[in-house]
Design a protein around this motif. Structure first.
Motif, mmCIF file in Angstrom:
data_model
loop_
_atom_site.group_PDB
_atom_site.id
_atom_site.type_symbol
_atom_site.label_atom_id
_atom_site.label_comp_id
_atom_site.label_asym_id
_atom_site.label_seq_id
_atom_site.Cartn_x
_atom_site.Cartn_y
_atom_site.Cartn_z
ATOM 1 N N CYS A 1 0.830 -1.216 0.000
ATOM 2 C CA CYS A 1 0.000 0.000 0.000
ATOM 3 C C CYS A 1 0.855 1.252 0.000
ATOM 4 O O CYS A 1 0.435 2.317 -0.458
ATOM 5 N N ASN A 2 2.069 1.120 0.545
ATOM 6 C CA ASN A 2 2.882 2.319 0.752
ATOM 7 C C ASN A 2 3.516 2.846 -0.526
ATOM 8 O O ASN A 2 4.105 3.919 -0.508
ATOM 9 N N TYR A 3 3.387 2.083 -1.624
ATOM 10 C CA TYR A 3 3.870 2.634 -2.903
ATOM 11 C C TYR A 3 3.086 3.883 -3.259
ATOM 12 O O TYR A 3 3.644 4.854 -3.741
ATOM 13 N N CYS A 4 1.815 3.859 -2.998
ATOM 14 C CA CYS A 4 0.993 5.028 -3.288
ATOM 15 C C CYS A 4 0.734 5.861 -2.036
ATOM 16 O O CYS A 4 0.780 7.070 -2.063
ATOM 17 N N HIS A 5 0.471 5.183 -0.927
ATOM 18 C CA HIS A 5 0.046 5.900 0.280
ATOM 19 C C HIS A 5 1.240 6.145 1.192
ATOM 20 O O HIS A 5 1.211 5.850 2.371
ATOM 21 N N ARG A 6 2.322 6.685 0.632
ATOM 22 C CA ARG A 6 3.530 6.827 1.444
ATOM 23 C C ARG A 6 3.660 8.219 2.025
ATOM 24 O O ARG A 6 4.599 8.504 2.765
ATOM 25 N N ILE A 7 2.742 9.104 1.696
ATOM 26 C CA ILE A 7 2.914 10.503 2.074
ATOM 27 C C ILE A 7 2.840 10.667 3.592
ATOM 28 O O ILE A 7 3.534 11.477 4.164
ATOM 29 N N GLY A 8 2.016 9.878 4.216
ATOM 30 C CA GLY A 8 2.012 9.872 5.666
ATOM 31 C C GLY A 8 1.139 10.910 6.326
ATOM 32 O O GLY A 8 1.266 11.147 7.511
ATOM 33 N N THR A 9 0.285 11.566 5.586
ATOM 34 C CA THR A 9 -0.679 12.449 6.233
ATOM 35 C C THR A 9 -1.950 11.661 6.503
ATOM 36 O O THR A 9 -2.319 10.782 5.739
ATOM 37 N N SER A 10 -2.579 12.018 7.585
ATOM 38 C CA SER A 10 -3.789 11.288 7.912
ATOM 39 C C SER A 10 -4.964 11.853 7.127
ATOM 40 O O SER A 10 -4.964 13.009 6.722
ATOM 41 N N ALA A 11 -5.918 11.011 6.912
ATOM 42 C CA ALA A 11 -7.128 11.443 6.210
ATOM 43 C C ALA A 11 -8.178 11.850 7.237
ATOM 44 O O ALA A 11 -8.152 11.377 8.374
ATOM 45 N N SER A 12 -9.052 12.735 6.842
ATOM 46 C CA SER A 12 -10.029 13.181 7.841
ATOM 47 C C SER A 12 -11.077 12.107 8.157
ATOM 48 O O SER A 12 -11.428 11.959 9.320
ATOM 49 N N PRO A 13 -11.575 11.345 7.197
ATOM 50 C CA PRO A 13 -12.429 10.250 7.664
ATOM 51 C C PRO A 13 -11.565 9.014 7.946
ATOM 52 O O PRO A 13 -10.877 8.524 7.073
ATOM 53 N N VAL A 14 -11.573 8.584 9.162
ATOM 54 C CA VAL A 14 -10.831 7.355 9.478
ATOM 55 C C VAL A 14 -11.789 6.212 9.774
ATOM 56 O O VAL A 14 -11.370 5.118 10.125
ATOM 57 N N ASP A 15 -13.083 6.469 9.653
ATOM 58 C CA ASP A 15 -14.036 5.415 9.966
ATOM 59 C C ASP A 15 -14.149 4.445 8.794
ATOM 60 O O ASP A 15 -13.931 4.798 7.632
ATOM 61 N N CYS A 16 -14.482 3.209 9.113
ATOM 62 C CA CYS A 16 -14.481 2.124 8.128
ATOM 63 C C CYS A 16 -15.469 2.386 6.996
ATOM 64 O O CYS A 16 -15.177 2.149 5.825
ATOM 65 N N LYS A 17 -16.672 2.889 7.353
ATOM 66 C CA LYS A 17 -17.740 2.933 6.348
ATOM 67 C C LYS A 17 -17.574 4.059 5.335
ATOM 68 O O LYS A 17 -18.371 4.153 4.406
#
Lengths: 159, 314
Positions: A79-95
């Protein structure tokens, strides 16, 4: 007095755990993780499920469930090939990603999107069960039976 | 005396006529068009690594089709500890069944749900001489009990041994098999009941060609987790229900002897001859017979004339 101290210590450690589980939003604001959650997006023959977030924080790191959303590298190296930036996203909920209705037009069209990498996002039911039961089976701890987590509604048919 | 009509000339005539009949008629070799399945064909991808054997699919199926509920109600994954001893088949009381198989890599048995695979070119359909079966553009192989004569050829033809016969009802004897919930769900673009009931999403509903992409993605994204094959991609010419497995398919009870071509391809050449035999042969041989008979009568009558001449001379 001893009991009081014990309770105070228990509260303090629980508070420490809950403060440890937090997300720094892109705006720099710190978002505190909830101590417990009520999973009630889908209720049919079963009642809603209370999820002890603090308890699970002691067992697993955030990224094991929240993938790359909490600002830390994902547990899955791919996943880290694309999601390596390391900033959190505002929705962290599963749905927000795992849709409640996995057979909706939106869900099925995501599967058919020829330009998307994520053509295989589990629905909310599948995401919970795969994650919960999968982990509980692999560490041979935690509930795996239906009614260990779900309380059956009164007058409901057998699943 | 007229032309001599011996056995040899008769045979010659028959052969010549038959040869000309075959060569004269516009008999094109019937090469069936290469049918790749309907573009709108829906299917289900079964991920055996996800199934935990709860049998919710069986219960949902019974409820949807008004069949008797499964013997053991699916509760609390008891089957995880108690693997089923005998392998079951879909029958008149259950259109789908879950079987368990011993598997080394996992801490619980491997579970496999079986039902009609809804082939792209179904053998049952091609075997049925009253056209009781239909392959719908949505992907379902459905069955019409009203035209069925109960010959059960489809049961023999099916490479997966799926169609079952309701033997215990003399007046409502019919084939019983999974119909992809066509009437109640699939025709309304809804997934079948079993897929909706699966808590682990071991069953993924979608368009067949997209499901192949999803299956390949799962295999690629988790190296070593799955066998690098999709059962049903080619088997029997391709099926709507597809399987990916963490163990070799033969260990999960899959029949690897199922040919990759549609079953129809093995009988197509023979079946093309049947209409010719039924339409041309009766006329051809009846004509030859009449021809031979009429010549014989003329021969016999000339003999009689000869004989009478002789008697007169005497």
């Amino acid at each position: 007095m001893r009991i009081l101290l014990f309770l105070l210590f228990g509260w303090a450690s629980a508070a420490a755990f809950s403060f440890a589980a937090g997300v720094t939003l892109p705006s720099g604001e710190m978002m505190k993780a909830p101590d417990s959650l009520l999973l009630n997006s889908i209720t049919g023959i079963y009642e809603e499920v209370r999820f002890d977030h603090v308890l699970h924080d002691a067992y697993a790191s955030c990224v094991e469930c929240h993938h790359h959303l909490t600002g830390k590298p994902s547990a899955e190296p791919g996943c880290n090939y694309c999601h390596r930036i390391g900033t959190s996203a505002s929705p962290v909920d599963c749905k927000s990603c795992h849709l409640v209705d996995r057979f909706s037009e939106e869900s099925l069209s995501a599967q058919r999107n020829q330009t998307s990498y994520h053509i295989d996002i589990a629905g909310l039911i599948g995401a919970y069960h795969l994650k919960c039961v999968g982990c509980h089976l692999s560490i041979t701890a935690g509930p795996t039976g239906c009614q260990d987590c779900h309380r059956k509604r009164e007058n409901s048919a057998s699943p | 005396m007229g032309a001599k009509f011996s056995r040899r000339t008769l045979l010659k005539g028959v052969l010549a006529t038959a040869a000309s009949a075959i060569s004269m008629q516009p008999f094109k070799k019937t090469v069936a068009h290469d049918f790749q399945g309907y573009q709108s064909n829906r299917g289900v991808l079964v991920d055996l690594s996800r199934c935990i054997g709860c049998r919710s699919c069986e219960a949902a199926c019974s409820r949807e089709h008004g069949l008797a509920p499964p013997d053991e109600p699916p509760e609390n994954f008891q089957l995880l500890e108690q693997p089923m001893q005998e392998l079951r088949r879909p029958d008149q009381n259950a259109f789908t069944v879950v079987n368990s198989y011993e598997s080394a890599p996992s801490d619980h048995p491997l579970f496999k749900k079986i039902q009609c695979n809804h082939c792209l070119e179904p053998a049952c359909l091609t075997a049925c001489f009253v056209n009781a079966y239909t392959k719908t553009p949505e992907g379902a192989v459905i069955y019409d009990a009203d035209v069925c004569v109960g010959c059960r050829t489809c049961m023999v033809a099916c490479p997966f041994s799926i169609p079952a016969f309701r033997y215990d009802s003399a007046f409502e004897a019919r084939i019983m098999k999974c119909n992809f919930c066509f009437d109640s769900r699939l025709s309304k673009h809804k997934p079948p009941a079993c897929v909706e009931a699966c808590p682990m999403e071991a069953l993924t509903f979608g368009y067949s060609n997209e499901l192949l992409r999803v299956a390949r993605k799962r295999i690629r994204d988790a190296p070593g987790k799955y066998q690098n094959a999709i059962y049903g991609e080619f088997e029997a010419g391709g099926t709507s229900w597809l399987y990916i497995s963490p163990v070799p398919f033969e260990q999960a009870g899959f029949d690897l002897q199922v040919p990759r071509q549609p079953i129809l391809h093995y009988v197509k050449d023979f079946l093309a001859v049947v209409p010719m035999v039924l339409t041309i042969w009766p006329g051809l041989f009846a004509g030859l017979y009449l021809l031979a008979r009429s010549r014989k009568i003329t021969d016999d009558s000339s003999n009689i004339e000869d004989m009478s001449d002789e008697t007169i001379e005497r």
